[in-house]
Design a protein around this motif. Sequence first.
Motif, PDB file in Angstrom:
ATOM      1  N   GLN A 219      28.113  31.969  41.088  1.00 17.40           N
ATOM      2  CA  GLN A 219      29.034  31.477  40.071  1.00 17.40           C
ATOM      3  C   GLN A 219      29.409  32.591  39.094  1.00 17.40           C
ATOM      4  N   GLN A 223      33.190  34.179  38.460  1.00 20.90           N
ATOM      5  CA  GLN A 223      33.840  34.293  37.148  1.00 20.90           C
ATOM      6  C   GLN A 223      34.280  35.736  36.886  1.00 20.90           C
ATOM      7  N   GLU A 226      37.325  36.516  39.072  1.00 20.79           N
ATOM      8  CA  GLU A 226      38.530  35.873  38.544  1.00 20.79           C
ATOM      9  C   GLU A 226      39.107  36.690  37.399  1.00 20.79           C
ATOM     10  N   THR A 227      38.231  37.103  36.495  1.00 19.91           N
ATOM     11  CA  THR A 227      38.680  37.868  35.321  1.00 19.91           C
ATOM     12  C   THR A 227      39.272  39.210  35.726  1.00 19.91           C
TER      13      THR A 227
END
Length: 434
Positions: A219, A223, A226-227
């Motif tokens: 997870q 994240q 994605e950033t």
Amino acid sequence: MRIKLLLVTLLFSLASVPACAFQTIKHWQTSQGGQVYFVASPGLPMVDMRLVFDAGSARDGTHHGIASLTNSLLATGAGQWNADQIAQRFDAVGAEYTSAADQDTGWVSLRSLTQADLLEQALSTFEKIISQPRFEQDQFQRIKQQTLIGLQQQQEKPGFIAEKTFYKAIYGEHPYAHLVDGEIETLKEVQLSDIQQFYQQYYVRNNAVLAIVGDLTEQQAQQMAETLFKQLKQGEKAKPLPNASLPEKASKEHINFPSTQTHVLAGLPVLRRKDVDYFPLYVGNHILGGSGLVSLLFDEIREKRGLAYSAYSYLMPLEEPGPFTMGLQTQNKQSTMAIELMQKTLADFIHLGPTQEQLIAAQKNLTGGFVLRFDSNKKLLDYVAMIAFYQLPLDYLDSFQDKVSQVTVDDIKAAFQRRVNTDLLQIISVGGEE
């Protein structure tokens, strides 16, 4: 605080992580379409990541060297920070930034501790570098001049001249025909606007893959990915490279150079990274010239005849067929004899193949030391990034030893006979007269 972080970083860089050696590589796509490859490596509170772009020297066009120059300029200023401020921001949190370009790729890497506040600063700095490089005129001129001086100094080295001429001989007009650092004549013509255009075309989301290895949950890695990908413009994936054709016939070229030693390179384009003959050629080359002091080339040329200090061969798999290269250095007066012996050793190997004993020894050597090649996160990242860029199977590392062990003498013999055509061999020598 700074000293403490550096000590921790040094400690971790030296540490081995055998537990992660065969952990599963997980692959997914971000909401923006970014391709991510992740290996969880719990235990040490560190993460290594690499963003790899299809932005190597094969994309130079007529500006040979622009891919490497663009890559070098990324961290000379980004967002609101200059080069010194960027270095200080990484240094303050014990993070390490690296970048490089080769024939196929231009990449940027970050190593950071995973403590939240430290990782946040390292990541925010990294994101600025990849998304908002300044490309300022003074830095461009400084790095360009350094590169030109380096190339000028290289012109005085026979080994460099041999390599430059060799690539031109085996690739002709293909984009692999020039060296990654480029050429003085074309690099002089590169302007800052050319750098900006190269970056805008190739350093984009659809032309990148992200590899992550470290002490993160899936997870957390999601994240982070994605950033990172949100910072990049969408852009377009680079077009496929043209086919790298084989030379039409064998050739031999000697370049006079005032040296006591002659540098010799011989070879031709052979191996793609996803080649069906990869493992027979890989194991066969290990026996022929890739295993150092116990290889056939070293034994025939160095041990039995004393014609050279070293003799070797290697394969460099690329997107298009990368080179099979044999090389040696010898006294000028012995160069013809050494070249003929190198050719004969190759021809005999292609005709007869290795012995069963040579094959078994090579397989033991290759499989026995395989895990040591990625016994740290940093080393493992090299492999994960390679698997990601060339879209190799996710079980590549798990199946590597079995595939090496399954290679037979007949496999090697057949693969070399199919792929290494001695009638097309390009031979370059640089040195004094005999």
